[in-house]
Design an enzyme around this catalytic site. Structure first.
Site, mmCIF file in Angstrom:
data_model
loop_
_atom_site.group_PDB
_atom_site.id
_atom_site.type_symbol
_atom_site.label_atom_id
_atom_site.label_comp_id
_atom_site.label_asym_id
_atom_site.label_seq_id
_atom_site.Cartn_x
_atom_site.Cartn_y
_atom_site.Cartn_z
ATOM 1 N N GLU A 83 0.824 -1.213 0.000
ATOM 2 C CA GLU A 83 0.000 0.000 0.000
ATOM 3 C C GLU A 83 0.861 1.268 0.000
ATOM 4 O OE1 GLU A 83 -3.215 -0.124 2.842
ATOM 5 O OE2 GLU A 83 -3.482 2.038 2.730
ATOM 6 N N LYS A 257 -7.686 -0.988 11.359
ATOM 7 C CA LYS A 257 -7.028 -1.452 10.127
ATOM 8 C C LYS A 257 -5.775 -0.604 9.902
ATOM 9 C CE LYS A 257 -6.242 -1.803 5.510
ATOM 10 N NZ LYS A 257 -5.385 -0.955 4.682
ATOM 11 N N ASP A 273 3.644 -14.367 11.540
ATOM 12 C CA ASP A 273 2.323 -14.799 11.083
ATOM 13 C C ASP A 273 1.318 -13.661 11.282
ATOM 14 O OD1 ASP A 273 -0.196 -15.927 10.855
ATOM 15 O OD2 ASP A 273 0.329 -17.766 11.913
ATOM 16 N N HIS A 373 -2.069 10.512 -0.582
ATOM 17 C CA HIS A 373 -2.036 9.124 -1.015
ATOM 18 C C HIS A 373 -1.881 9.048 -2.528
ATOM 19 C CE1 HIS A 373 -3.033 4.864 -0.889
ATOM 20 N NE2 HIS A 373 -3.850 5.082 -1.912
HETATM 21 C C1 MEV Z 1 -5.968 2.804 4.941
HETATM 22 O O1 MEV Z 1 -5.181 1.674 4.648
HETATM 23 C C2 MEV Z 1 -6.036 3.028 6.442
HETATM 24 C C3 MEV Z 1 -6.947 4.162 6.895
HETATM 25 O O2 MEV Z 1 -8.255 3.965 6.336
HETATM 26 C C4 MEV Z 1 -7.010 4.114 8.394
HETATM 27 C C5 MEV Z 1 -8.024 5.055 9.005
HETATM 28 O O3 MEV Z 1 -9.030 5.370 8.372
HETATM 29 O O4 MEV Z 1 -7.801 5.410 10.191
HETATM 30 C C6 MEV Z 1 -6.454 5.502 6.400
#
Ligand code: MEV
Length: 426
Positions: A83, A257, A273, A373
Site C-alpha cells: 500500500e 485497520k 504470522d 495518497h
Molecule cells: C488505509 O489503509 C487506512 C486508513 O483507512 C485508516 C483510518 O481510516 O484510520 C487511512
C-alpha cells in the site's frame, strides 16, 4: 534525528543510494547486499520447502520506515506492504513524535486441550487441578522444545464449558515461549501433555492446539506529540477522530485497520504470522471492552495540551524459528532492526501501529488522506496506464503538477507524450 544522520531525507535518495546507506549503517555482508541488489526474494528450492504445490514466488516492496526512536534507541523499521503512503505516513508520525516508550509482557502463550465425554466434568477438572503440580513436573521432565532456551510450561488453568454438544472441559496450559512465536512448540508440548492428562480422566482429550488469543503477551507503547508541533486545532481534530472510533464500530474497524497497516508490515518483513496477529488484535479490541469493539489506541491531552498516544495490543511474535529464520529477507529485516528478543520486536511493532494510526488520524482530520495518497500512488498509476522507463516519472510528475491524478489522465498524458516523441504505442 539531526541533519547528518544517514537516514535523514531518506525518501529523496535513489533506490540504489538507499541500499548503500542500509548496507553501511547495518554492516551487511556481501551476500546480504547482493540479496537487496537482486530484489530480495526467496530461492525457488526454499519456497518449495515452505509450502505445497509451489510454482513460483511472489514479491512485495521491502521498505524502511525511518525517524523512530524507541526506548531511547534510534530505529529504522523494515516494512513490507503493497500500500502506497503507509511507509511515508509512519515515518512522518515518528518524526513528529517525542519518541516511543514500550512495555511488553513476558512471552506466555496459551495451549488449549479440549476434553469431551467426561461422566462428571467438574469432578474430572478438579482431579486435574489437584494434580497440577505433578502434571507440570512430569511435563517439565519430558523432552520438550524451548527447554534449552529457558522456556516451557508454567501453569495450568481450566474450566467446564457449556456447549451445544454438551459440557466439555478446556484446559489452558501456559507456556513461556521465549523468543519464538510459539505455535509449533506449544502444539508439540500439548501432544506430550495429552496422554498424561488422559491417565487422570475418564473422558477423551480431543483438540490440542495453541490459542491465537495471546492475552498474556501484551505489548504497550506510548508517545507524545507536542502542541507546538501540531497546533491545538489539529490535536482537537485527532481527538474527535479518536472519539468517533470509540463510538462507532464501523469506524473503529477502519481505525484499527490503520493500526494493523504498521504492525502487519513489520510482521511480514520479519516473517511473522500476520493472520494470527490480525485475528488476535481484533478479538482483543472487543474483549477489553466487555464485548464492544473499540480502538486499540487511546488519545488524550496532558496538562500542557500535548497529545498523548497509547496502544495496547497482544503481539505473539517471534525472532527465532519458522519463516523468520528460513526466509533470507526476514533474517535481513531482523538484522536491520537489530532486535535481541521477541519482546523487543513486539515493542517496536506496537510503536509502528501507534505511529501509523496517528498518521492516519492526522491526515483524515486535516486535509484528508486522498491527496497525499494519490501523490505517492501516482507512479503506480502511471505504470498501470502502461508507462515504461522514464515515462513513469514524467507522467507521475505531470499528474502531480496539474493536480490530476487518475488512471484516465495517466493514459491521456502517456498518449500525448508518445505522440510528441514520435512513438506509435498508445
Ligand atoms: C488505509 O489503509 C487506512 C486508513 O483507512 C485508516 C483510518 O481510516 O484510520 C487511512
Amino acid at each position: 534525528m539531526n541533519a547528518e544522520h544517514p537516514y535523514s531525507k531518506f525518501y529523496l535518495r535513489t533506490l540504489r543510494e538507499r541500499q548503500s546507506i542500509v548496507a553501511e549503517t547495518t554492516d551487511l555482508t556481501p551476500e546480504e547486499r547482493q540479496l537487496l541488489l537482486n530484489g530480495g526474494g526467496l530461492q525457488l528450492d526454499l519456497a518449495d520447502l515452505m509450502s505445497e504445490n509451489v510454482i513460483g514466488t511472489f514479491g512485495l516492496p521491502f521498505a524502511l520506515a525511518v525517524n523512530f526512536v524507541i526506548d531511547g534507541t534510534p530505529r529504522v523499521l523494515p516494512f513490507v506492504t503493497e500500500e502506497a503512503s503507509v511507509v511515508a505516513a509512519a515515518s512522518k508520525a515518528a518524526k513528529l513524535s517525542e519518541g516511543f516508550t514500550t512495555d511488553v509482557d513476558e512471552p506466555i502463550m496459551i495451549g488449549q486441550l479440549q476434553i469431551v465425554k467426561c461422566r462428571d466434568p467438574e469432578q474430572s477438572l478438579q482431579s486435574l487441578l489437584d494434580n497440577k503440580v505433578e502434571l507440570l513436573r512430569e511435563l517439565l521432565n519430558s523432552d520438550l522444545p524451548l527447554k534449552a532456551f529457558g522456556g516451557g510450561p508454567r501453569d495450568l488453568h481450566g474450566e467446564v464449558l457449556e456447549t451445544e454438544r454438551g459440557r466439555m472441559i478446556v484446559l489452558h496450559l501456559l507456556v513461556d515461549v521465549r523468543d519464538a512465536m510459539g505455535a509449533n512448540a506449544i502444539n508439540t508440548i500439548l501432544e506430550t501433555f495429552a496422554p498424561q492428562v488422559q491417565k487422570i480422566i475418564d473422558g477423551e482429550v480431543r483438540l490440542r492446539i495453541l490459542s491465537n488469543l495471546s492475552t498474556y503477551r501484551i505489548a504497550r507503547a506510548k508517545t507524545v506529540w507536542r502542541r507546538e508541533t501540531l497546533g491545538a486545532e489539529t490535536i482537537d481534530g485527532v481527538l474527535d477522530a479518536y472519539a468517533f472510533a470509540q463510538a462507532s464500530p464501523y469506524r473503529a474497524v477502519t481505525h484499527n485497520k490503520g493500526v494493523m497497516n504498521g504492525i502487519d508490515a513489520v510482521a511480514l518483513a520479519t516473517g511473522n504470522d500476520f493472520r494470527a496477529l490480525e485475528a488476535c488484535a481484533h478479538a482483543y479490541a472487543c474483549l477489553v471492552n466487555d464485548g464492544k469493539y473499540r480502538s486499540l489506541t487511546e488519545f488524550s491531552t496532558d496538562d500542557q495540551g500535548d497529545l498523548c498516544g497509547r496502544i495496547e495490543v497482544p503481539l505473539g511474535v517471534g525472532t527465532v524459528g519458522g519463516s523468520t529464520r528460513i526466509n533470507p529477507m526476514a533474517r535481513l529485516a531482523l538484522k536491520i532492526l537489530g532486535v535481541r528478543s521477541s519482546r523487543e520486536l513486539a515493542g517496536i511493532m506496537a510503536s509502528a501501529g501507534l505511529a501509523q494510526n496517528f498518521a492516519a488520524l492526522l491526515s483524515l482530520a486535516t486535509e484528508g488522506i486522498q491527496r497525499g495518497h494519490m501523490r505517492l500512488h501516482s507512479k503506480s498509476i502511471a505504470l498501470m496506464a502502461g508507462a515504461i522507463g522514464e515515462e513513469i516519472e514524467k507522467i507521475s510528475l505531470r499528474m502531480i503538477q496539474e493536480d490530476k491524478i487518475s488512471l484516465h489522465n495517466a493514459e491521456n498524458f502517456l498518449a500525448l507524450l508518445r505522440r510528441m516523441s514520435g512513438e506509435p504505442g498508445e
